[in-house]
Write a protein that holds these residues in place. Sequence first.
Motif, PDB file in Angstrom:
ATOM      1  N   ILE A   1      12.741   6.086  -1.057  1.00  0.00           N
ATOM      2  CA  ILE A   1      12.670   5.594  -2.431  1.00  0.00           C
ATOM      3  C   ILE A   1      11.198   5.543  -2.819  1.00  0.00           C
ATOM      4  CG2 ILE A   1      13.186   3.679  -3.975  1.00  0.00           C
ATOM      5  CD1 ILE A   1      15.363   2.838  -1.978  1.00  0.00           C
ATOM      6  N   ARG A   2      10.888   6.066  -3.998  1.00  0.00           N
ATOM      7  CA  ARG A   2       9.501   6.037  -4.468  1.00  0.00           C
ATOM      8  C   ARG A   2       9.166   4.668  -5.032  1.00  0.00           C
ATOM      9  NH1 ARG A   2       9.082  10.926  -8.490  1.00  0.00           N
ATOM     10  NH2 ARG A   2      10.537   9.494  -9.453  1.00  0.00           N
ATOM     11  N   ARG A   3       7.929   4.277  -4.876  1.00  0.00           N
ATOM     12  CA  ARG A   3       7.436   2.998  -5.378  1.00  0.00           C
ATOM     13  C   ARG A   3       7.580   2.940  -6.899  1.00  0.00           C
ATOM     14  NH1 ARG A   3       3.324  -0.802  -3.936  1.00  0.00           N
ATOM     15  NH2 ARG A   3       3.230  -2.241  -5.657  1.00  0.00           N
ATOM     16  N   SER A   4       7.307   4.039  -7.568  1.00  0.00           N
ATOM     17  CA  SER A   4       7.398   4.067  -9.035  1.00  0.00           C
ATOM     18  C   SER A   4       8.827   3.805  -9.504  1.00  0.00           C
ATOM     19  CB  SER A   4       6.904   5.406  -9.574  1.00  0.00           C
ATOM     20  OG  SER A   4       7.668   6.462  -9.032  1.00  0.00           O
ATOM     21  N   ASP A   5       9.836   4.272  -8.727  1.00  0.00           N
ATOM     22  CA  ASP A   5      11.233   4.012  -9.097  1.00  0.00           C
ATOM     23  C   ASP A   5      11.568   2.525  -8.965  1.00  0.00           C
ATOM     24  OD1 ASP A   5      11.725   6.681  -9.660  1.00  0.00           O
ATOM     25  OD2 ASP A   5      12.323   7.129  -7.598  1.00  0.00           O
ATOM     26  N   ILE A   6      11.037   1.889  -7.926  1.00  0.00           N
ATOM     27  CA  ILE A   6      11.270   0.449  -7.745  1.00  0.00           C
ATOM     28  C   ILE A   6      10.596  -0.331  -8.868  1.00  0.00           C
ATOM     29  CG2 ILE A   6      10.783  -1.544  -6.258  1.00  0.00           C
ATOM     30  CD1 ILE A   6      11.164   0.327  -3.857  1.00  0.00           C
TER      31      ILE A   6
ATOM     32  N   LYS B   1       0.808  -1.216   0.000  1.00  0.00           N
ATOM     33  CA  LYS B   1       0.000   0.000   0.000  1.00  0.00           C
ATOM     34  C   LYS B   1       0.844   1.270   0.000  1.00  0.00           C
ATOM     35  CE  LYS B   1      -3.450  -2.462   2.676  1.00  0.00           C
ATOM     36  NZ  LYS B   1      -4.028  -2.613   4.005  1.00  0.00           N
ATOM     37  N   LEU B   2       2.134   1.148   0.364  1.00  0.00           N
ATOM     38  CA  LEU B   2       2.988   2.334   0.480  1.00  0.00           C
ATOM     39  C   LEU B   2       3.420   2.861  -0.884  1.00  0.00           C
ATOM     40  CD1 LEU B   2       5.358   1.285   3.404  1.00  0.00           C
ATOM     41  CD2 LEU B   2       3.387   2.801   3.529  1.00  0.00           C
ATOM     42  N   GLU B   3       3.598   4.156  -0.975  1.00  0.00           N
ATOM     43  CA  GLU B   3       4.118   4.789  -2.185  1.00  0.00           C
ATOM     44  C   GLU B   3       5.557   5.258  -1.994  1.00  0.00           C
ATOM     45  OE1 GLU B   3       2.820   5.049  -5.274  1.00  0.00           O
ATOM     46  OE2 GLU B   3       1.265   3.714  -4.486  1.00  0.00           O
ATOM     47  N   ILE B   4       5.976   5.406  -0.732  1.00  0.00           N
ATOM     48  CA  ILE B   4       7.342   5.844  -0.417  1.00  0.00           C
ATOM     49  C   ILE B   4       7.903   4.879   0.625  1.00  0.00           C
ATOM     50  CG2 ILE B   4       8.731   7.671   0.613  1.00  0.00           C
ATOM     51  CD1 ILE B   4       6.710   9.671  -0.489  1.00  0.00           C
TER      52      ILE B   4
ATOM     53  N   THR C   1      11.314   3.532   3.091  1.00  0.00           N
ATOM     54  CA  THR C   1      12.630   3.757   3.680  1.00  0.00           C
ATOM     55  C   THR C   1      13.532   2.653   3.119  1.00  0.00           C
ATOM     56  OG1 THR C   1      12.201   2.330   5.584  1.00  0.00           O
ATOM     57  CG2 THR C   1      11.636   4.673   5.822  1.00  0.00           C
ATOM     58  N   ILE C   2      14.796   2.704   3.440  1.00  0.00           N
ATOM     59  CA  ILE C   2      15.731   1.672   2.950  1.00  0.00           C
ATOM     60  C   ILE C   2      15.313   0.291   3.441  1.00  0.00           C
ATOM     61  CG2 ILE C   2      18.107   0.837   3.110  1.00  0.00           C
ATOM     62  CD1 ILE C   2      17.870   3.136   1.186  1.00  0.00           C
ATOM     63  N   ASP C   3      15.000   0.166   4.740  1.00  0.00           N
ATOM     64  CA  ASP C   3      14.612  -1.139   5.280  1.00  0.00           C
ATOM     65  C   ASP C   3      13.328  -1.658   4.641  1.00  0.00           C
ATOM     66  OD1 ASP C   3      16.783  -1.315   6.979  1.00  0.00           O
ATOM     67  OD2 ASP C   3      15.750  -0.340   8.651  1.00  0.00           O
ATOM     68  N   GLU C   4      12.358  -0.783   4.461  1.00  0.00           N
ATOM     69  CA  GLU C   4      11.102  -1.193   3.838  1.00  0.00           C
ATOM     70  C   GLU C   4      11.326  -1.605   2.386  1.00  0.00           C
ATOM     71  OE1 GLU C   4       8.096   1.693   6.410  1.00  0.00           O
ATOM     72  OE2 GLU C   4       8.940   2.396   4.510  1.00  0.00           O
ATOM     73  N   ALA C   5      12.175  -0.871   1.685  1.00  0.00           N
ATOM     74  CA  ALA C   5      12.468  -1.210   0.288  1.00  0.00           C
ATOM     75  C   ALA C   5      13.174  -2.563   0.198  1.00  0.00           C
ATOM     76  CB  ALA C   5      13.317  -0.123  -0.355  1.00  0.00           C
ATOM     77  N   CYS C   6      14.085  -2.822   1.119  1.00  0.00           N
ATOM     78  CA  CYS C   6      14.779  -4.122   1.131  1.00  0.00           C
ATOM     79  C   CYS C   6      13.777  -5.255   1.330  1.00  0.00           C
ATOM     80  CB  CYS C   6      15.815  -4.161   2.249  1.00  0.00           C
ATOM     81  SG  CYS C   6      17.236  -3.122   1.969  1.00  0.00           S
ATOM     82  N   LEU C   7      12.882  -5.070   2.280  1.00  0.00           N
ATOM     83  CA  LEU C   7      11.880  -6.089   2.558  1.00  0.00           C
ATOM     84  C   LEU C   7      10.943  -6.257   1.368  1.00  0.00           C
ATOM     85  CD1 LEU C   7      10.859  -7.980   4.755  1.00  0.00           C
ATOM     86  CD2 LEU C   7       9.396  -6.148   5.568  1.00  0.00           C
TER      87      LEU C   7
END
Length: 189
Positions: free
Chosen positions: A106-111, A66-69, A71-77
């Motif tokens: 980090i933005r969700r769209s970038d991932i 559900k997130l759009e932005i 953190t580093i830890d959240e992006a890793c997970l």
Amino acid sequence: MGSNIRISKICQFCNSEFTAKTIKTKFCSLTCGSKNYKKRSSEKKKEARRQEMKSMNDAGIEQLEKLEIFTIDEACLFMGVSRRTLYRVISRNEIAISKIGAKTIIRRSDIDSFFEWLYESRKNEETVQKFPGIEHCYTISEIQKTVNISPAALYGILLRARIEKYSVGRFVYVSKRDVDLLFNIQSHE
């Protein structure tokens, strides 16, 4: 007055035998005691980090969806990679980041665009030309003798020119057409 007690003990850090002057002594020296303290502190920090990551996992990837932005830890997970891998991707400018103070986001769209780029690059790798056959290829040693070049230099040139190499058994082959074009060799065909 001091005690005359002498007890033979085993150091809890280095496992060597020593003579203790008190009943409570656990280590043979101050050095072993300090190293054990440092090891215990490190283990506590690692365990705290494991618990934090476990709680993030327990929170669920469903919430991360559900997130759009991130953190580093959240992006890793979310991506299923380690922090080190994510930082490598960031350092190669494959994912854009933003800073808010000391916090990296980090933005969700970038991932999503990163994964699309990965998918496209994998698809392009699959369209690489097929092995033309041994009769249409030179071995590396044949190229070396013809051009009078060292193996390291040859591999460097092939890498820079992005010429495909084929391993068949214990030999490495390169397409005659590619080598002839690269080194201006007159073909015998």
